[in-house]
Scaffold this motif. Sequence first.
Motif, PDB file in Angstrom:
ATOM      1  N   ASN A 165       0.802  -1.215   0.000  1.00  0.00           N
ATOM      2  CA  ASN A 165       0.000   0.000   0.000  1.00  0.00           C
ATOM      3  C   ASN A 165       0.843   1.277   0.000  1.00  0.00           C
ATOM      4  O   ASN A 165       2.044   1.247   0.248  1.00  0.00           O
ATOM      5  N   TYR A 166       0.156   2.394  -0.300  1.00  0.00           N
ATOM      6  CA  TYR A 166       0.745   3.746  -0.248  1.00  0.00           C
ATOM      7  C   TYR A 166       1.892   3.904  -1.244  1.00  0.00           C
ATOM      8  O   TYR A 166       2.886   4.568  -0.967  1.00  0.00           O
ATOM      9  N   SER A 167       1.763   3.320  -2.409  1.00  0.00           N
ATOM     10  CA  SER A 167       2.878   3.311  -3.357  1.00  0.00           C
ATOM     11  C   SER A 167       2.863   4.542  -4.259  1.00  0.00           C
ATOM     12  O   SER A 167       1.825   5.145  -4.509  1.00  0.00           O
ATOM     13  N   PHE A 168       4.029   4.906  -4.726  1.00  0.00           N
ATOM     14  CA  PHE A 168       4.261   5.992  -5.682  1.00  0.00           C
ATOM     15  C   PHE A 168       3.842   7.368  -5.130  1.00  0.00           C
ATOM     16  O   PHE A 168       3.538   8.278  -5.886  1.00  0.00           O
ATOM     17  N   GLN A 169       3.854   7.543  -3.846  1.00  0.00           N
ATOM     18  CA  GLN A 169       3.478   8.845  -3.318  1.00  0.00           C
ATOM     19  C   GLN A 169       4.549   9.885  -3.643  1.00  0.00           C
ATOM     20  O   GLN A 169       5.743   9.634  -3.517  1.00  0.00           O
ATOM     21  N   TYR A 170       4.100  11.054  -4.081  1.00  0.00           N
ATOM     22  CA  TYR A 170       4.968  12.184  -4.414  1.00  0.00           C
ATOM     23  C   TYR A 170       5.929  11.870  -5.563  1.00  0.00           C
ATOM     24  O   TYR A 170       6.998  12.485  -5.659  1.00  0.00           O
ATOM     25  N   CYS A 171       5.575  10.947  -6.437  1.00  0.00           N
ATOM     26  CA  CYS A 171       6.428  10.636  -7.587  1.00  0.00           C
ATOM     27  C   CYS A 171       6.109  11.552  -8.769  1.00  0.00           C
ATOM     28  O   CYS A 171       4.999  12.059  -8.902  1.00  0.00           O
TER      29      CYS A 171
END
Length: 281
Positions: free
Chosen positions: A150-156
């Motif tokens: 979970n919570y992947s690619f945040q702020y990418c």
Amino acid sequence: MHSIKDKEFGGERPLFASHNLKLENVTVHAGESALKECSNIEAVKCRFEGKYPFWHVDNFKISSCLFTEGARAALWYSRNLTMTDTVVEAPKMFRDMENLTLERVTIPDAKETLWHCRNVELTEVEVRNADYLFMHSENIKIENYRQQGNYSFQYCRNVEIRNAVLDTKDAFWNTENVTVYDSEITGEYLGWHSTNLRLVNCRIAGTQPLCYAKGLVLENCTFADDADLAFECSDVIADIRGAVTSVKNPVSGRITADSIGEVIIDGNVKASADCIITTRR
């Protein structure tokens, strides 16, 4: 290039500041920083058990290797890595790195992995337990990929994904310039607060997807039954094949689907409140 074959090392910094070195069938036992401050390293059929084996390394290749759980935080602050046919059992891998290519790599415990990385290419990679994967990373290309976490690619930023299966809630939060092609995305609260998120030929599952998004585009996508209350507070252009359970308070743009079970426009809708919602049936 100097070669070391069929050897075992352990302890503190056994190969510190090595350059132009090939390791073959080498085991690095418990210890720290086995290959710190190195360059031009090749590791083939090696086993890494100690902490932090590759820190501040420039130009290295890793193939057919194993990083055990004890080799946590193994690759940080390094550049120009090609990793192939490798199993990474250790968490917290790949931090503050630049120019990474991973092919046929499996990471079964990918917690807090690939943070603050730039110029990343993944092909035929599988990750599990991948909570907070890819935090604050940019310039990423991914193909033939499977992910659970979970919570992947945040702020990418600047991400392209093709042929992926993503089981991940809260994915793509606060991202910019992300495009996903021909993929399955399962997990609630997809893509909140994103800018220029584009989904092409994707299947979307999970409650409250794609809210608070700017420049959101969906092309030829499908929604699962549980993908309800979609597009709240979003600026969206969406072409959806099949049914959508419910749409709630989109801000602007256009949404077209074969059918929509419920359209909710209430007193909480935000300006400009002029999204055009149509069905083909």
